[in-house]
Design a protein around this motif. Structure first.
Motif, mmCIF file in Angstrom:
data_model
loop_
_atom_site.group_PDB
_atom_site.id
_atom_site.type_symbol
_atom_site.label_atom_id
_atom_site.label_comp_id
_atom_site.label_asym_id
_atom_site.label_seq_id
_atom_site.Cartn_x
_atom_site.Cartn_y
_atom_site.Cartn_z
ATOM 1 N N SER A 114 0.838 -1.192 0.000
ATOM 2 C CA SER A 114 0.000 0.000 0.000
ATOM 3 C C SER A 114 0.878 1.249 0.000
ATOM 4 O O SER A 114 2.064 1.195 0.323
ATOM 5 C CB SER A 114 -0.931 0.005 1.221
ATOM 6 O OG SER A 114 -1.773 -1.128 1.205
ATOM 7 N N LYS A 115 0.276 2.374 -0.356
ATOM 8 C CA LYS A 115 1.075 3.604 -0.444
ATOM 9 C C LYS A 115 0.206 4.826 -0.173
ATOM 10 O O LYS A 115 -1.015 4.804 -0.311
ATOM 11 C CB LYS A 115 1.731 3.711 -1.823
ATOM 12 C CG LYS A 115 0.754 3.727 -2.985
ATOM 13 C CD LYS A 115 1.484 3.724 -4.321
ATOM 14 C CE LYS A 115 0.512 3.716 -5.490
ATOM 15 N NZ LYS A 115 1.201 3.682 -6.804
ATOM 16 N N TRP A 116 0.892 5.881 0.195
ATOM 17 C CA TRP A 116 0.287 7.185 0.462
ATOM 18 C C TRP A 116 0.944 8.184 -0.481
ATOM 19 O O TRP A 116 2.163 8.369 -0.476
ATOM 20 C CB TRP A 116 0.537 7.560 1.933
ATOM 21 C CG TRP A 116 -0.032 8.890 2.356
ATOM 22 C CD1 TRP A 116 -0.901 9.689 1.663
ATOM 23 C CD2 TRP A 116 0.241 9.578 3.581
ATOM 24 N NE1 TRP A 116 -1.205 10.817 2.357
ATOM 25 C CE2 TRP A 116 -0.506 10.785 3.550
ATOM 26 C CE3 TRP A 116 1.033 9.307 4.687
ATOM 27 C CZ2 TRP A 116 -0.477 11.706 4.584
ATOM 28 C CZ3 TRP A 116 1.063 10.228 5.714
ATOM 29 C CH2 TRP A 116 0.313 11.411 5.677
ATOM 30 N N GLU A 117 0.148 8.826 -1.321
ATOM 31 C CA GLU A 117 0.646 9.820 -2.262
ATOM 32 C C GLU A 117 0.174 11.206 -1.841
ATOM 33 O O GLU A 117 -0.971 11.374 -1.425
ATOM 34 C CB GLU A 117 0.154 9.524 -3.678
ATOM 35 C CG GLU A 117 0.642 8.198 -4.237
ATOM 36 C CD GLU A 117 0.076 7.911 -5.611
ATOM 37 O OE1 GLU A 117 0.678 8.343 -6.604
ATOM 38 O OE2 GLU A 117 -0.985 7.260 -5.689
ATOM 39 N N MET A 118 1.047 12.181 -1.979
ATOM 40 C CA MET A 118 0.695 13.541 -1.600
ATOM 41 C C MET A 118 1.513 14.509 -2.448
ATOM 42 O O MET A 118 2.535 14.146 -3.040
ATOM 43 C CB MET A 118 0.963 13.776 -0.117
ATOM 44 C CG MET A 118 2.428 13.674 0.279
ATOM 45 S SD MET A 118 2.673 13.081 1.941
ATOM 46 C CE MET A 118 2.343 11.322 1.718
ATOM 47 N N GLY A 119 1.060 15.746 -2.500
ATOM 48 C CA GLY A 119 1.799 16.707 -3.297
ATOM 49 C C GLY A 119 1.154 18.074 -3.284
ATOM 50 O O GLY A 119 0.062 18.277 -2.732
ATOM 51 N N ALA A 120 1.834 19.016 -3.897
ATOM 52 C CA ALA A 120 1.352 20.396 -4.005
ATOM 53 C C ALA A 120 1.748 20.937 -5.362
ATOM 54 O O ALA A 120 2.735 20.490 -5.969
ATOM 55 C CB ALA A 120 1.928 21.263 -2.891
ATOM 56 N N LYS A 121 0.984 21.908 -5.842
ATOM 57 C CA LYS A 121 1.204 22.427 -7.181
ATOM 58 C C LYS A 121 0.760 23.877 -7.263
ATOM 59 O O LYS A 121 -0.246 24.265 -6.666
ATOM 60 C CB LYS A 121 0.446 21.589 -8.207
ATOM 61 C CG LYS A 121 0.741 21.914 -9.661
ATOM 62 C CD LYS A 121 0.059 20.905 -10.569
ATOM 63 C CE LYS A 121 0.486 21.089 -12.013
ATOM 64 N NZ LYS A 121 -0.136 20.066 -12.901
ATOM 65 N N GLY A 122 1.508 24.669 -8.006
ATOM 66 C CA GLY A 122 1.126 26.051 -8.276
ATOM 67 C C GLY A 122 1.214 26.331 -9.758
ATOM 68 O O GLY A 122 2.194 25.971 -10.414
ATOM 69 N N ILE A 123 0.161 26.941 -10.332
ATOM 70 C CA ILE A 123 0.119 27.252 -11.762
ATOM 71 C C ILE A 123 -0.206 28.735 -11.922
ATOM 72 O O ILE A 123 -1.196 29.227 -11.368
ATOM 73 C CB ILE A 123 -0.940 26.418 -12.502
ATOM 74 C CG1 ILE A 123 -0.764 24.927 -12.225
ATOM 75 C CG2 ILE A 123 -0.886 26.688 -14.000
ATOM 76 C CD1 ILE A 123 -1.882 24.075 -12.800
ATOM 77 N N LEU A 124 0.630 29.443 -12.669
ATOM 78 C CA LEU A 124 0.393 30.855 -12.978
ATOM 79 C C LEU A 124 0.117 30.957 -14.477
ATOM 80 O O LEU A 124 1.010 30.710 -15.297
ATOM 81 C CB LEU A 124 1.606 31.710 -12.600
ATOM 82 C CG LEU A 124 2.100 31.597 -11.154
ATOM 83 C CD1 LEU A 124 3.325 32.479 -10.949
ATOM 84 C CD2 LEU A 124 0.994 31.978 -10.179
ATOM 85 N N ARG A 125 -1.116 31.306 -14.833
ATOM 86 C CA ARG A 125 -1.516 31.369 -16.239
ATOM 87 C C ARG A 125 -1.827 32.811 -16.639
ATOM 88 O O ARG A 125 -2.417 33.557 -15.867
ATOM 89 C CB ARG A 125 -2.755 30.510 -16.497
ATOM 90 C CG ARG A 125 -2.529 29.024 -16.338
ATOM 91 C CD ARG A 125 -3.818 28.262 -16.475
ATOM 92 N NE ARG A 125 -3.592 26.817 -16.424
ATOM 93 C CZ ARG A 125 -4.453 25.945 -15.921
ATOM 94 N NH1 ARG A 125 -5.603 26.376 -15.407
ATOM 95 N NH2 ARG A 125 -4.180 24.666 -15.916
#
Length: 824
Positions: A447-458
């Motif tokens: 089993s696994k735990w995925e996580m993350g963050a993202k920023g987009i400037l358009r």
């Protein structure tokens, strides 16, 4: 409160990244010694080696190290101390296997386990796939994969033609892509967005040669890891990548009645680094489209009757070039930097003959317009990705950055009744800056735990100028009244958490939550400093799956997604090329929000597979095309724009199959059917949509192969009528030469149809005093024949020797993520 939740998600993501990995120095048997454990993984039936299988080394319940087998199926762990160990083996299409009770009696022992059998299994933890010979279509737990490189009908074509053969997708003759009847999809290249899709997906697909495509993934129920955009789903185009040491390359091309192409690639790969250069160019000609438009409109019960006929012949050219560099710091750490550039130019000219009659069928006016249109664009994507694996092979860290920018110029010049009349120039730029962090943390062995963050400037800009010809000066003069501009900024901040759990009795569960905050600033002519509200969205997703014996599986999934309007829908500049049928965008559009539930079943028997799914997709704030007829100075004009209409609900099913009656004969295809209902509280429409595709091939002796492809889409339901259906078919033969290093082929498109006729019907009868009925017929001439060739050159060295010194090197391929393909 939502902002607080967002920062909690981000904090959790970064906090776990900083934690000590399982099995790190300081616990159990992870102290460095001089012992070694090695072995070879083989297929239990064929006895052939299993390349790139995942091998995890465990001790005292903790992961100690992990690697992938090399091209000979071999693996090795070094620097071990005495103790008892366990191997955890896994690979797509095989049953996971544990090898228990491996004992190192000293700190300086070399233990060779010999050959270890891995038994085939049609199901693995994260995916469902057919074993044995590579199938044209594979069904995995969260996606369907079309292996484009296995289909000879793709030779010499473009991505547009490849996607037309993918189950659940429909691509019309203008390149517009739909998934299960919806065009609101997210298209990725190697799991990343690209600026070439900013203005038109259809134009972008023509820039990507089919020969460079490895596979296409259709993700109908994306998890929390993926951006929330693409309410119908995600289409991920994976490009081919060479991982062999040495200097290799290929060249391919073709020439036909409707177009010619040339493609090439060059790969330089050493032990620690690789350099890949790809280039392609395509030029199409003799594109002829004829159309007829009939409209009956009533304003205050007074009718007019419009007839328009047109004939347009066009050409277009496409070029795309990419350079990618990757470097392996060690066997678990790599950096990839890539730059891609795309160029396009479209040109067309033709006549538009218009007649408008009044209530007594007397001529109000009649004219002939000769219209010369040119559209060109340029795009580039600069990417950098840092990738890190840990001792536990399930643990990964990825940090990525991307800068994308595309420019476009559209203009036309019209001559009416042999005199200069009007012209327009619309220039625009789309820019996007992205920063992204993704982390995978193992939970136990499976089993696994995925996580993350993202920023987009358009940022999107559009400057549209309209000109009228001044007979006194003999020059075109700017019309401020019909000119417009748009300055649109959209920033997206996101974070996600997702869990993939392996449950008893072959049950699996994936649950996730994604948060996205959208900040908008807009300025356009009619509404300077427009007040467009920002918005926050929590987007949940969940998939429950059950694996059965002998290769069958069932899954139930739910997700919520968001569709933000693109520049195509936002641009307020009015297209006046057809003065009786104008179109423009709506800068104040709000996003769509979609809830979807899906039930899917897959079964495999021998080399055959059948996949079936049912789904219900409910869209609130649905963005749809809206037509309206207005009367200006006695002239009725059709205005087409976009609006948030209300609801759009679609209930449907799709069936895809891949059958191999013999080892040489393959037949595949699919059927999509759905019921759609749209309602704006004043206008509603409903009906059934159907599409079908068939793809079959046969392998003859002496490396000859023949294939047949066919696609048909019946008329589809829109808010104000039906959009015409169409069909497409092709035949091809291919001969491989020089030990399969080269090939040549012949392809024939639509031999039994002089033209493809598309008939559409639109109407708005909601007001008995003011309404319209319109019918369109388009005849597209796409009958063609083409000759194609391809050739591979260079020496592919699987021993990973150095490129220049040719010394024996270390296999550092284990950090590569297989299907990710070559980054653009």
């Amino acid at each position: 409160m939502r902002i607080i939740y967002f920062f909690i998600l981000v904090a959790l993501s970064f906090n776990v990244v900083g934690q000590r990995p399982a099995g790190a120095a300081g616990g159990g048997n992870t102290e460095v010694g001089n012992s070694k454990i090695s072995g070879v993984i083989i297929d239990s039936v064929s006895t052939s080696v299993v390349e790139f299988a995942a091998v995890g080394l465990w001790s005292n319940g903790k992961a100690v190290d992990g690697t992938l087998t090399d091209d000979k199926g071999s693996f090795k762990f070094e620097g071990l101390k005495s103790g008892t160990y366990k191997l955890v083996l896994s690979f797509v299409g095989y049953k996971a296997k544990n090898v228990e009770g491996i004992v190192l009696k000293s700190n300086d022992q070399s233990l060779n386990l010999g050959k270890i059998n891995l038994a085939g299994d049609n199901i693995s933890l994260d995916e469902v796939t057919v074993t044995g010979q590579a199938s044209l279509v594979e069904d995995k737990i969260d996606r369907l994969v079309y292996n484009a490189d296995k289909d000879i009908t793709n030779t010499g074509g473009t991505a547009e033609e490849v996607l037309r053969k993918v189950p659940m997708l429909s691509v019309d003759l203008d390149g517009n892509v739909e998934m299960r009847g919806s065009s609101n999809i997210r298209v990725l290249i190697n799991n990343k967005p690209s600026s070439i899709f900013a203005s038109s997906i259809g134009d972008a697909l023509k820039q990507i040669p089919a020969d460079q495509i490895k596979s296409v993934e259709v993700i109908t129920s994306p998890g929390a890891k993926y951006d929330g955009e693409g309410t119908a789903g995600i289409v991920n185009i994976l490009l081919k990548k060479n991982t062999f040491a040495g200097v290799t390359g290929n060249v391919s091309g073709g020439v036909g009645l409707l177009g010619s192409s040339i493609n090439g690639s060059l790969n330089l790969r050493d032990v620690k680094w690789g350099l890949t250069l790809n280039g392609s160019g395509r030029y199409s000609y003799n594109f002829l489209v004829e159309s007829e438009n009939l409209r009956e409109s009533y304003i205050d019960q007074v009718p007019t009757y419009l007839t328009q006929t047109s004939s347009n012949k066009g050409v277009w050219g496409r070029g795309r070039y990419s350079l990618a560099f990757d470097y392996d710091f060690d066997k678990k750490t790599s950096l990839t930097i890539s730059l891609a550039n795309g160029n396009r130019v479209n040109g067309g000219n033709g006549d538009l003959i218009t007649t408008l009659l009044d209530a007594n069928r007397a001529t109000i006016y009649s004219n002939t317009r000769l219209i010369d249109q040119v559209s060109n664009g340029n795009s580039y994507d600069l990417d950098a990705t840092f990738f890190k694996k840990y001792e536990n092979p399930l643990k990964e860290l990825s940090v990525a950055a991307q800068l994308s920018r595309s420019s476009r110029v559209n203009n036309y010049t019209a001559i009416q009744n042999n005199f200069p009349s009007d012209s327009s120039l619309n220039e625009g730029i789309d820019q996007e800056i992205t920063l992204q962090l993704d982390y995978v943390h193992p939970i136990g062995e499976k089993s696994k735990w995925e996580m993350g963050a993202k920023g987009i400037l358009r940022k999107a800009t559009s400057e549209g100028d309209f000109y009228l010809y001044n007979t006194e000066t003999g020059k075109y003069a700017l019309s401020d009244l019909r000119s417009n501009f748009l300055d649109y900024d959209q920033d997206v901040i996101a974070a996600y958490n997702s869990f993939t759990l392996s449950l008893p009795k072959k049950w699996g569960l994936q649950i996730g939550l994604r948060y996205e905050q959208t900040i908008i600033r807009a300025d356009f002519k009619d509404v300077p400093n427009a007040d467009i509200p920002n918005y926050d969205n929590f987007l949940p997703s969940a998939t429950l799956s059950k694996r059965f014996e002998k290769g069958s599986s069932i899954k139930l999934s739910y997700n919520q997604r968001i569709q933000r309007p693109s520049i195509r829908y936002l641009n307020p500049f009015i297209d006046y090329s057809n003065q009786n049928d104008i179109s423009y965008g709506a800068p104040t559009l709000r996003p769509e929000l979609v809830d979807q539930i899906e039930l899917g079943y897959s079964t495999f028997f021998g080399r055959n597979s059948i996949n079936f799914s049912l789904y219900n997709r409910y869209t609130d704030n649905s963005i749809e095309r809206i037509r309206n007829v207005v009367r200006v100075n006695g002239i009725d004009i059709t205005e087409t724009t976009y609006g948030n209409i209300g609801i759009n609900q679609r209930v449907g099913s799709n069936l895809s199959f891949n059958l191999m009656p013999t080892q040489k004969f393959r037949i595949g295809g699919g059927v999509n059917a759905s019921y759609v209902y749209m309602d704006t509280r004043t206008i509603s429409n409903d009906g059934m949509n159907y599409s079908f595709n068939l793809n079959t091939s046969y392998s003859f002796p002496k490396d000859w192969t023949a294939a047949l492809f066919g696609f048909a889409s019946l008329p589809s339901v829109e808010l104000q009528g039906t959009r015409g259906g169409f069909y497409f078919h092709s035949f091809s033969v291919k001969k491989e030469i020089n030990d399969k290093k080269g090939s040549f082929g012949l392809g024939i498109e639509n031999p039994f149809a002089k033209s493809i006729n598309i008939k559409s019907q639109f109407e708005d009868l909601s007001n008995p005093a003011s309404y319209f009925i319109q019918s369109d017929i388009r005849r597209i001439y796409r009958r063609s024949i083409r000759l194609d060739f391809s050739y591979k050159f260079g020496k592919m060295d699987a021993t990973k020797q150095r490129l220049f010194s040719r010394k024996k090197g270390v296999d550092n391929n284990d950090q590569l993520s297989g299907d990710d393909g070559n980054m653009m």
